[in-house]
Design a protein around this motif. Structure first.
Motif, PDB file in Angstrom:
ATOM      1  N   ILE A  90       0.854  -1.180   0.000  1.00 50.91           N
ATOM      2  CA  ILE A  90       0.000   0.000   0.000  1.00 50.91           C
ATOM      3  C   ILE A  90       0.893   1.234   0.000  1.00 50.91           C
ATOM      4  O   ILE A  90       1.575   1.503   0.993  1.00 50.91           O
ATOM      5  N   ALA A  91       0.868   1.985  -1.080  1.00 48.60           N
ATOM      6  CA  ALA A  91       1.740   3.167  -1.154  1.00 48.60           C
ATOM      7  C   ALA A  91       1.023   4.431  -0.696  1.00 48.60           C
ATOM      8  O   ALA A  91       1.638   5.337  -0.141  1.00 48.60           O
ATOM      9  N   ARG A  92      -0.256   4.517  -0.961  1.00 41.22           N
ATOM     10  CA  ARG A  92      -1.040   5.659  -0.498  1.00 41.22           C
ATOM     11  C   ARG A  92      -2.383   5.170  -0.026  1.00 41.22           C
ATOM     12  O   ARG A  92      -2.914   4.206  -0.559  1.00 41.22           O
ATOM     13  N   GLU A  93      -2.904   5.894   0.896  1.00 43.02           N
ATOM     14  CA  GLU A  93      -4.145   5.459   1.491  1.00 43.02           C
ATOM     15  C   GLU A  93      -4.905   6.669   2.004  1.00 43.02           C
ATOM     16  O   GLU A  93      -4.306   7.601   2.542  1.00 43.02           O
ATOM     17  N   ALA A  94      -6.228   6.651   1.861  1.00 50.23           N
ATOM     18  CA  ALA A  94      -7.067   7.677   2.480  1.00 50.23           C
ATOM     19  C   ALA A  94      -8.190   6.979   3.229  1.00 50.23           C
ATOM     20  O   ALA A  94      -8.645   5.893   2.828  1.00 50.23           O
ATOM     21  N   ARG A 114       5.145   4.367  10.084  1.00 50.11           N
ATOM     22  CA  ARG A 114       3.714   4.395   9.790  1.00 50.11           C
ATOM     23  C   ARG A 114       2.940   4.605  11.079  1.00 50.11           C
ATOM     24  O   ARG A 114       2.711   3.666  11.834  1.00 50.11           O
ATOM     25  N   ILE A 129      -5.615   8.684  11.566  1.00 46.71           N
ATOM     26  CA  ILE A 129      -4.907   8.886  10.305  1.00 46.71           C
ATOM     27  C   ILE A 129      -5.938   8.886   9.180  1.00 46.71           C
ATOM     28  O   ILE A 129      -6.529   7.846   8.893  1.00 46.71           O
ATOM     29  N   ALA A 130      -6.130  10.015   8.534  1.00 45.18           N
ATOM     30  CA  ALA A 130      -7.138  10.079   7.475  1.00 45.18           C
ATOM     31  C   ALA A 130      -6.522   9.808   6.104  1.00 45.18           C
ATOM     32  O   ALA A 130      -7.177   9.262   5.225  1.00 45.18           O
ATOM     33  N   ARG A 131      -5.300  10.231   5.904  1.00 44.79           N
ATOM     34  CA  ARG A 131      -4.611   9.952   4.650  1.00 44.79           C
ATOM     35  C   ARG A 131      -3.178   9.608   4.939  1.00 44.79           C
ATOM     36  O   ARG A 131      -2.587  10.117   5.881  1.00 44.79           O
ATOM     37  N   GLU A 132      -2.621   8.812   4.078  1.00 47.33           N
ATOM     38  CA  GLU A 132      -1.270   8.342   4.328  1.00 47.33           C
ATOM     39  C   GLU A 132      -0.604   8.025   3.000  1.00 47.33           C
ATOM     40  O   GLU A 132      -1.244   7.497   2.091  1.00 47.33           O
ATOM     41  N   ALA A 133       0.672   8.339   2.887  1.00 51.57           N
ATOM     42  CA  ALA A 133       1.441   7.906   1.724  1.00 51.57           C
ATOM     43  C   ALA A 133       2.708   7.239   2.229  1.00 51.57           C
ATOM     44  O   ALA A 133       3.250   7.609   3.279  1.00 51.57           O
ATOM     45  N   TYR A 134       3.171   6.258   1.480  1.00 50.48           N
ATOM     46  CA  TYR A 134       4.396   5.533   1.845  1.00 50.48           C
ATOM     47  C   TYR A 134       5.015   5.084   0.531  1.00 50.48           C
ATOM     48  O   TYR A 134       4.685   4.029   0.023  1.00 50.48           O
ATOM     49  N   VAL A 135       5.900   5.916  -0.005  1.00 51.29           N
ATOM     50  CA  VAL A 135       6.409   5.685  -1.351  1.00 51.29           C
ATOM     51  C   VAL A 135       7.901   5.389  -1.309  1.00 51.29           C
ATOM     52  O   VAL A 135       8.685   6.156  -0.745  1.00 51.29           O
ATOM     53  N   LEU A 136       8.283   4.273  -1.898  1.00 45.65           N
ATOM     54  CA  LEU A 136       9.683   3.859  -1.990  1.00 45.65           C
ATOM     55  C   LEU A 136      10.161   4.101  -3.426  1.00 45.65           C
ATOM     56  O   LEU A 136       9.465   3.731  -4.363  1.00 45.65           O
TER      57      LEU A 136
END
Lengths: 265, 265, 265, 265
Positions: free
Chosen positions: C33-37, D24, D33-40
């Motif tokens: 999961i790279a992005r999540e809302a 995270r 947490i309403a939005r989240e990004a995790y980019v490699l």
């Protein structure tokens, strides 16, 4: 009070057979295990793990031939079960996370089908402990108790239709009704002092106020002298032994429970 | 082989004192508990829970006055510990999640300070089991083993400076060196048959290839006859008893381990 | 491949209502999961916990009036699902502890009643993956697939009698047959790219050889492009939302899945 | 209040290197947490697991060359931290099981050495919250706060001797003193709005009355606007990234925290 309880199982096993056992009571808030034996004959390697419900489970491969399992415990347990008439219902949003799985329907407790019946049985009862009491009364009055444990397992719906059942069936029906009211309920297998005829017993617990309370639809007066062996959502989670593969022969199962003055030092 | 082992602790307790105990060996891949006793005198309520490391821990409040704890087990355990010279190192990305906490520094194993020393000790060794063997050899050759368990706990750095230590200290040093090489290592407290003088013992395990292996820097030939009582990252996680509040008097601690032919049926 | 998927739910809520949600896919071996809302309107306090199955669950009390939940993810997932014809059955004694709960019957998968049928369907198949393939083929040939998710949930026994069902029903039947053969099987709810009409989807996984494999009785060629949202023993464990108390109105549920080139940096 | 926070890390990596990440934040009682990004970048396979402390951890092998990690969150968190002067100490026997590990000494919090100092600092304080306040006051008055996070980690004993330290060091000292008084205390790494210069921050929480309370010895007035990223016994459990094997170059770490009006729908 102190109890000595034992389970002795003898099998005739055609081919080496994986077994999963739940025969080890744990020390918890309600009981303290002072002595314990768990003897396999012949002795074979066994591995223990803790399942989701907190039960200590043993895995082994039973060898072909005669095989016996002997377990016994010296336990301190309560002379009487706590009762709490009037204890209030907990709103779902206040329940501890770990009680939530006991709100859902399960194999033998189709709580999704009992909303109307549970509402009808408990009409006029205070939400919480008194609802559970009303459910237990209803079951005791409508389902004839036929002692024994060995039959095919039937579900709450089937028990309700049949109008008679063993302790396990009556527990399933009680659980299904509680869950239908958003009261977490779980299945317990254990020993009960004075049970006639002596056998393993099953009952249920409901989460009310801030703890689990014991209910037993086979009794008009809730008796103490209980030793919980294993917990689960219903009997599908809690078999004292589960075998995989070809059938094996249970030659005998001998359950004993007696009072003792205390553990030897 | 079958062993009977027991621990008998006697206390004089000035005021009611919370105790946390780890005295209940579990049945696992390496040992099977056939009989067990756990007797508190006087008998007081106790609650059991499982900690992060899988240990069964007991909580109770010891009453003022004389208080004793008697535990015993009949255990089947291996006559000899498995050894695996040449067994390969596992790359960190292949390690099971549950071994990762044993890679980090902990209270008494400051592995973050042992990178150079561990690299130097193991220069020329195959990565994996042979590195652990080289570490154990190094410790046995440079740290003088002084039996006993009761002293103040010192850390791996302090052991290394002192040049002598008890079993616990030698285990801490071994663990610190293994972790410095990215080998998961954990602390074990248990019984060891034949220990002279008889006492509780401590050693460590390292995760190599695909399982935990036993190492003991107090011995030139790794002996079997071990019963693990509790596991942890180091002695800070594993005390057979921890007391909170005002000091209590441990009057005596009697540890016994003997061979037996098998469990009585 | 990269997918963008979203679920948008709109409710009309008569009185404040506790909700339990499972709408947060996790990064695992099969997906990242790279992005999540996860946006609640109006915004209300929510608490997250991990259930027995490893799902991230959210608890909240939905306020009276209009309430919406919007979740979306950018996920990297496999273009094709792994298949492993010939992969061997694992003997029960070799199964990891954590797969054992998926061997037992559950609310909608009465595997205790499917031994004969499962044996008959898989007669002649190699034990393991090929048995599961035979089960999936059987279901596809005997149960007519009727897309949709919203109906009353029926059990494997009922699906088998009805001869038609939604994706969830076909998964339940597949799971019941696998478990009847001592193959652990679990229920998955998730997104599937290209599903017509677009909706949430359900399939199952079976534990074979040394991992979970994907099976989907709604398809003749197993398609990739899957995003698992939640796992369980059956649909009783996995509802994307569960409400407690008086009924609420689900005004709309809009599910979207589309390809994307990769996550924005 | 709503915050947008991000961490951007850039590495130059000589050889493929296993990394373990804790970046995270989770939705909990204090934050959503309403939005989240995790980019490699480049995108590599990663696996997520939950550690003992409840942190979501990611494992991956960073490829040789330039490698970046970008994470960001939109979070609702409290404008002010709860304070509870006078809130009472919980007797050890009443503490929830899961708080007990936070009573023991750990790598950087040698609480076993702080009994006298903690008793002296808190002489005259009510047991519980007021003891923690006294500890925080003492630290702020005796340890000079020198912002930054990148230095070698030192332990509570070393901080106390040095007389100056970063946020992490001051947290370690606070934790050691709390545990010496049998108050469970845990280490938190997170974002803090308005921190000057902006960086990651560390503070601690103590378990008092029936919940965790926030303490921060770097501040005379406890500020809100906090986002917890990870929890542990001390910094040994909580590194936002841990690398194994040969050193890698952290080219840059850019931390940002800003207010926002709310999450976009």
């Amino acid at each position: 009070m102190w109890l000595h309880a034992s389970a002795h199982l003898e099998f005739q096993i055609p081919v080496p057979t994986p077994l999963l056992l739940m025969l080890r009571p744990r020390s918890g808030g309600q009981q303290w295990i002072a002595r314990e034996a768990y003897v396999l004959s012949p002795s074979v390697p066994a591995i223990e793990f803790t399942d989701w419900f907190g039960n200590l489970c043993q895995r082994l491969v039973a060898p072909a031939g005669y095989f016996s399992i002997h377990t016994s415990v010296d336990v301190e347990t309560a002379e009487a079960c706590d009762a709490a008439p009037g204890a209030p219902f907990i709103e779902v949003q206040q329940l501890p996370d770990e009680t939530l799985p006991y709100l859902y329907p399960s194999r033998y407790c189709e709580s999704d089908r009992f909303s109307e019946m549970a509402a009808s049985i408990t009409a006029g009862s205070l939400c919480g402990y008194d609802q559970c009491s009303a459910i237990v009364d209803y079951i005791r009055n409508t389902v004839q108790y036929t002692p024994g444990m060995g039959q095919q397992i039937i579900s709450a719906t089937e028990v309700n239709q049949a109008g008679h059942g063993v302790c396990r069936d009556m527990a399933h029906l009680g659980i299904a009704c509680c869950r239908a009211l958003s009261i977490p309920a779980r299945f317990v297998v254990g020993y009960l002092e004075g049970l006639q005829p002596m056998d393993l017993h099953a009952w249920f617990e409901a989460y009310i106020s801030n703890r689990w309370y014991t209910f037993d639809a086979t009794q008009s007066n809730l008796q103490g002298g209980r030793i919980a062996i294993a917990f689960g959502r219903d009997a599908a989670d809690v078999a004292i032994y589960t075998q995989f593969g070809d059938p094996i022969d249970l030659l005998s199962m001998d359950i004993r429970v007696g009072r003792m003055t205390g553990p030897a030092n």
